[in-house]
Enzyme design. Structure first.
Site, PDB file in Angstrom:
ATOM      1  N   LYS A   1       8.349   5.944   9.520  1.00  0.00           N
ATOM      2  CA  LYS A   1       8.710   5.500   8.204  1.00  0.00           C
ATOM      3  C   LYS A   1      10.180   5.990   8.251  1.00  0.00           C
ATOM      4  CE  LYS A   1       6.942   5.600   3.581  1.00  0.00           C
ATOM      5  NZ  LYS A   1       5.992   5.823   2.740  1.00  0.00           N
TER       6      LYS A   1
ATOM      7  N   SER B   1       4.188   2.116  -0.243  1.00  0.00           N
ATOM      8  CA  SER B   1       5.637   2.227   0.248  1.00  0.00           C
ATOM      9  C   SER B   1       5.827   2.008   1.654  1.00  0.00           C
ATOM     10  CB  SER B   1       6.432   3.552  -0.417  1.00  0.00           C
ATOM     11  OG  SER B   1       5.788   4.735   0.196  1.00  0.00           O
TER      12      SER B   1
ATOM     13  N   SER C   1       0.342   4.789  -0.384  1.00  0.00           N
ATOM     14  CA  SER C   1       1.494   4.278   0.570  1.00  0.00           C
ATOM     15  C   SER C   1       1.184   4.146   1.956  1.00  0.00           C
ATOM     16  CB  SER C   1       2.671   5.213   0.581  1.00  0.00           C
ATOM     17  OG  SER C   1       3.207   5.119  -0.844  1.00  0.00           O
TER      18      SER C   1
END
Length: 546
Positions: free
Chosen positions: A132, A207, A231
């Site tokens: 990420k 996210s 997330s």
């Protein structure tokens, strides 16, 4: 004449740089008449037959077995996944950084070591892992979707990146996130929106939407992500994949980038890191490998908690089942059917409730609002970018900040609810046949199928476990096939303006978007018992496949 805001030029340059980083013979035209792109990489002509085999036929555990036997080299595997990740980015806009040459150099050194010693450098030797964008990698940007952070390479890697590389993992791409990383759709003013590989009518979520999307596309088998309010789990669910949010202190979190002032990452509801994967055993591979590497030696926030592999069970699981959550078809039927399947397999089911669910969710949200969104707006102002629609509609920011006394009051309330839940879990021992508490808790991952966008509403089934700091995993139980079974498709009635706008984004035939989509449920374990939780996930995954 008014000049355009700085962020627009930065965004255009960044998007161009990403495409320029893809070799010309890997560039393709994405079909506009095909909705499901999960198999596009296999038919577009860029991958060789061997590369299709490498990227399509294995989960990470299976692929590592082949690499460590010498069937594939680290370089072969790395090139294959760099290609497929490049295709993924062109198809679904999931990456923020591509650093293929760096990955090749690491892979070549691993191959030299393997030839010389006959051994892998570690348990993750030869495995490309996407990270990420909030994960720092020395010398690479961590823009976290913000134009203001472009061309500001990080001076040091996140602790978990250092650990994974020491175990043989190969970093090759970073994945997209939404502005603020506090909404359930991945879109920002730098890279733009990330598309779901299964359908343009299904959100990639957030996210960690880039992580979920690239795993669904199989441009990565392991997408490392973070979770403070769903997330990891919501993107895993929305992208038909697997994911786990560990308890805090299990995996190293030091030096992961965020949107709040320094120090937020060690207070309040704690953000944790974990994987999105293609299988349950891949979840265990990553959490187990990192936990066994003694991460407390590189991050003092990690508990000195040696990993203990659980003994094989000689009994059925004791499973707490939460039935009182309002759900919509086909989730209602899929959940009910799976509960019957679990019971029929000899596992013991104990009815439970989502005790204080709404209060736990509201408490998490109160922590998220602590700084009033001032830090986010400060970063936006640096490049002149506005809040995205998802952030503006989300209802979190801007808001009133709280003071230290109010923060302490929230912390006190959280501690009391954690204590009450601890006792509630222990009290299930009065209901089981052998007088022991339940092993895990089963409940829906979301009340409805993933929609074209996911407003920040009805997230109680997710947020409760962040506030309690319990590990929670998403695993697939049924793939929708309307050719074999009749499904109803229901969704909550719109209330807010954002929800009304959402209605217009659905296709006329809603069923078509979900054909072939794997639907997941959520399984929760006791605090820091990731080993026991993952053992249960593997048992239930095997049951779902029967």
């Amino acid at each position: 004449m008014t000049s355009e805001p700085t962020y627009i030029a930065i965004s255009a340059a960044k998007k161009k740089a990403l495409i320029d980083a893809i070799p010309s013979d890997w560039r393709v035209k994405i079909p506009t008449d095909v909705d499901n792109l999960t198999k596009f990489a296999e038919s577009c002509g860029v991958l060789t037959d061997k590369e299709v085999e490498i990227t399509s036929n294995y989960d990470a555990v299976g692929l590592l077995e082949q690499v460590h036997k010498g069937v594939y080299t680290s370089l072969e595997v790395t090139i294959a996944f760099c290609k497929r990740a490049a295709l993924a980015h062109q198809a679904i806009n999931c990456c923020t950084e591509l650093f293929f040459e760096r990955a090749y150099e690491v892979a070549k050194k691993q191959d030299e070591y393997f030839v010389k010693t006959g051994k892998p450098v570690g348990p993750l030797h030869g495995l490309p892992i996407s990270i990420k964008d909030s994960y720092n990698l020395k010398g690479i940007d961590s823009t976290i979707g913000m134009p203001a952070y472009v061309n500001k390479p990080e001076p040091a890697s996140s602790a978990i990146v250092d650990v994974m590389e020491s175990l043989g993992a190969i970093m090759y791409v970073k994945t997209n996130v939404p502005q603020s990383m506090m909404v359930l759709d991945t879109e920002n003013n730098l890279i733009g929106p990330t598309r779901n590989a299964y359908s343009k009518y299904i959100t990639a979520a957030g996210s960690s939407g880039g992580a979920g999307a690239i795993v669904a596309f199989r441009g990565s088998l392991i997408g490392m992500a973070t979770d403070i309010g769903g997330s990891i789990r919501v993107p895993a669910y929305c992208n038909g994949s697997f994911g786990i949010k560990p308890s805090s202190g299990r995996l190293p979190y030091h030096n992961i980038k965020g949107y709040w002032p320094d120090g937020e990452d060690v207070t309040g509801v704690l953000c944790v890191d974990g994987p999105v994967t293609t299988s349950a055993r891949d979840l265990e591979l990553i959490v187990r490998s990192i936990a066994k590497a003694e991460p407390w030696l590189v991050d003092p926030s990690c508990a000195r908690l040696p990993w203990v592999d659980p003994e094989p069970l000689d009994r059925g699981l004791r499973i707490g089942v939460i039935r009182g959550v309002e759900t919509y078809e086909p989730i209602t039927s899929i959940y009910s059917s799976f509960i019957d399947k679990v019971s029929g397999a000899g596992h013991e089911l104990i009815d439970m409730e989502l005790l204080h669910g709404d209060e736990l969710a509201d408490l998490a949200t109160a922590f998220f609002k602590a700084d009033g969104g001032e830090y986010l707006q400060k970063i936006c102002a640096m490049s002149g970018e506005p809040l995205t629609e998802a952030v503006a509609d989300g209802g979190l920011y801007p808001c009133e900040p709280i003071d230290l006394i109010q923060f302490w009051a929230l912390s006190h309330k959280r501690a009391n609810m954690q204590h009450e839940w601890l006792q509630y879990w222990l009290d299930t021992a009065t209901k089981t046949k052998d007088g022991e508490p339940v092993d895990v808790i089963l409940l829906p991952a979301q009340p409805q199928l993933p929609r074209p966008k996911e407003p920040l509403t009805s997230n109680t089934v997710i947020l409760a476990w962040n506030t309690l700091d319990y590990p929670a995993a998403i695993f697939s139980v049924e793939t929708i096939d309307s050719n074999k079974k009749d499904y109803k498709f229901e969704f909550p009635s719109p209330v807010t303006p954002a929800e009304h706008r959402l209605e217009a984004l659905f296709p006329e035939d809603r069923a078509k978007a979900y054909q072939g989509f794997p639907v997941g449920l959520q399984l929760v374990g006791r605090k820091q018992d990731e080993a026991g939780l993952l053992q249960a996930v593997k048992i239930l995954e095997a049951l779902a496949e029967k």
